[in-house]
Design an enzyme around this catalytic site. Structure first.
Site, PDB file in Angstrom:
ATOM      1  N   GLY A  49       0.770  -1.242   0.000  1.00 37.96           N
ATOM      2  CA  GLY A  49       0.000   0.000   0.000  1.00 37.96           C
ATOM      3  C   GLY A  49       0.796   1.284   0.000  1.00 37.96           C
ATOM      4  CD  GLU A 103       1.434   0.499   7.485  1.00 39.12           C
ATOM      5  OE1 GLU A 103       1.116   0.660   6.295  1.00 39.12           O
ATOM      6  OE2 GLU A 103       1.036  -0.468   8.152  1.00 39.12           O
ATOM      7  CG  ASP A 104      -1.095   1.518   3.422  1.00 40.22           C
ATOM      8  OD1 ASP A 104      -0.920   1.225   4.631  1.00 40.22           O
ATOM      9  OD2 ASP A 104      -1.563   0.704   2.609  1.00 40.22           O
ATOM     10  CG  ASP A 107      -8.193   0.365  10.300  1.00 34.24           C
ATOM     11  OD1 ASP A 107      -8.872   0.932  11.164  1.00 34.24           O
ATOM     12  OD2 ASP A 107      -8.667  -0.475   9.514  1.00 34.24           O
ATOM     13  CE  LYS A 135      -9.464   3.576   7.496  1.00 25.39           C
ATOM     14  NZ  LYS A 135     -10.015   2.254   7.093  1.00 25.39           N
ATOM     15  CG  PHE A 156     -12.289  -0.089   2.336  1.00 30.84           C
ATOM     16  CD1 PHE A 156     -11.280  -0.761   3.019  1.00 30.84           C
ATOM     17  CD2 PHE A 156     -12.334  -0.179   0.947  1.00 30.84           C
ATOM     18  CE1 PHE A 156     -10.326  -1.504   2.334  1.00 30.84           C
ATOM     19  CE2 PHE A 156     -11.386  -0.929   0.256  1.00 30.84           C
ATOM     20  CZ  PHE A 156     -10.383  -1.598   0.959  1.00 30.84           C
ATOM     21  CG  ASP A 163      -5.322  -3.405  -2.401  1.00 31.25           C
ATOM     22  OD1 ASP A 163      -4.870  -2.936  -1.338  1.00 31.25           O
ATOM     23  OD2 ASP A 163      -5.660  -4.606  -2.514  1.00 31.25           O
ATOM     24  NE  ARG A 169      -1.920  -2.778  -4.823  1.00 33.49           N
ATOM     25  CZ  ARG A 169      -1.974  -2.983  -3.506  1.00 33.49           C
ATOM     26  NH1 ARG A 169      -1.843  -1.975  -2.685  1.00 33.49           N
ATOM     27  NH2 ARG A 169      -2.157  -4.193  -3.038  1.00 33.49           N
TER      28      ARG A 169
HETATM   29  P1  5GP Z   1      -4.140  -2.026  10.889  1.00 34.85           P
HETATM   30  O1  5GP Z   1      -3.162  -3.131  11.133  1.00 34.85           O
HETATM   31  O2  5GP Z   1      -3.677  -0.681  11.446  1.00 34.85           O
HETATM   32  O3  5GP Z   1      -5.530  -2.362  11.324  1.00 34.85           O
HETATM   33  O4  5GP Z   1      -4.308  -1.876   9.334  1.00 34.85           O
HETATM   34  C1  5GP Z   1      -3.275  -1.532   8.611  1.00 34.85           C
HETATM   35  C2  5GP Z   1      -3.335  -1.948   7.159  1.00 34.85           C
HETATM   36  O5  5GP Z   1      -4.633  -2.324   6.680  1.00 34.85           O
HETATM   37  C3  5GP Z   1      -2.980  -0.733   6.383  1.00 34.85           C
HETATM   38  O6  5GP Z   1      -1.580  -0.605   6.278  1.00 34.85           O
HETATM   39  C4  5GP Z   1      -3.635  -0.987   5.055  1.00 34.85           C
HETATM   40  O7  5GP Z   1      -2.770  -1.738   4.263  1.00 34.85           O
HETATM   41  C5  5GP Z   1      -4.879  -1.767   5.405  1.00 34.85           C
HETATM   42  N1  5GP Z   1      -6.021  -0.828   5.489  1.00 34.85           N
HETATM   43  C6  5GP Z   1      -6.569  -0.253   6.578  1.00 34.85           C
HETATM   44  N2  5GP Z   1      -7.590   0.563   6.259  1.00 34.85           N
HETATM   45  C7  5GP Z   1      -7.699   0.505   4.913  1.00 34.85           C
HETATM   46  C8  5GP Z   1      -8.556   1.176   3.960  1.00 34.85           C
HETATM   47  O8  5GP Z   1      -9.443   1.978   4.273  1.00 34.85           O
HETATM   48  N3  5GP Z   1      -8.337   0.872   2.650  1.00 34.85           N
HETATM   49  C9  5GP Z   1      -7.369   0.016   2.229  1.00 34.85           C
HETATM   50  N4  5GP Z   1      -7.255  -0.195   0.926  1.00 34.85           N
HETATM   51  N5  5GP Z   1      -6.548  -0.633   3.102  1.00 34.85           N
HETATM   52  C10 5GP Z   1      -6.698  -0.371   4.420  1.00 34.85           C
HETATM   53 MG    MG Z   2      -0.232  -1.118   4.888  1.00 37.58          MG
END
Ligand code: 5GP
Ligand code: MG
Length: 182
Positions: A49, A103-104, A107, A135, A156, A163, A169
């Protein structure tokens, strides 16, 4: 309104490229200031991402640095599985180094927590977290997010490297799942 369709779902524009660029610039300026005196920090880009964010961020930095990639996955479709899988591990030693995780999206923070554990275990001297998107309503961990370019609600999103099951992407703007799917 330029609505896009990826697989079975519709998405609508949410953050425009110009706004993303400004936010990336602001983060780059902060990093340039904060890490000025640090000996060659490692930017650890979390695939897939964050590849576009990493490329844009790097080109706005004026400090010398290393770029290393790591690949983790936790999402299936449009929701988190809660479990973070390491698909490609560290390819370079981080021992004694300052590491900036790129990081992208942060969450739930599960991914960041896992990365933090890996980097601590491998002896990183200092760990900073940089993310394109945060977030805040979802993030409940104690690890400090040092740099967040943009904050978004618990929706989302896709585009700018992100993606939905591998599609979307390539878009310059960020799109959000359309509330009305018809
Ligand atoms: P976490 O581990 O913080 O819950 O989630 C992290 C990863 O989940 C992010 O790096 C990303 O790759 C994916 N992710 C979380 N939210 C989204 C979203 O709204 N859209 C997309 N495409 N990926 C997400
Ligand atoms: Mg990620």
């Amino acid at each position: 309104m330029e609505r896009i369709k990826l697989h079975d779902k519709f998405f609508v524009p949410c953050i425009k490229a110009a706004e993303i660029d400004k936010a990336v610039e602001a983060v780059a300026n902060n990093i340039n200031n904060d890490l000025k005196g640090v000996d060659t920090p490692i930017f650890l880009s979390v695939l897939n991402g964050s590849f576009i964010f990493t490329a844009d961020l790097m080109r706005k930095l004026d400090i010398s640095s290393d770029v290393v990639f790591i690949k983790l996955a936790s999402y299936e479709g449009t929701s988190t599985t809660g479990e973070v899988k390491e698909i490609m591990g560290l390819t370079k030693s981080v021992k004694g180094r300052t590491v900036v995780v790129v990081e992208d999206i942060v969450d739930t923070g599960n991914t960041v927590e896992e990365l933090y554990k890996i980097l601590k275990r491998e002896g990183a001297a200092d760990i900073k977290i940089c993310t394109l998107l945060l977030k805040p309503d979802s993030y409940k961990k104690d690890i400090k997010i040092d740099y967040a370019a943009l904050q978004i609600p618990n929706d989302f999103i896709v585009g700018y490297g992100l993606d939905y099951d591998q599609l979307g992407r390539q878009y310059k703007d960020i799109y959000v799942l359309d509330e009305s799917q018809d």
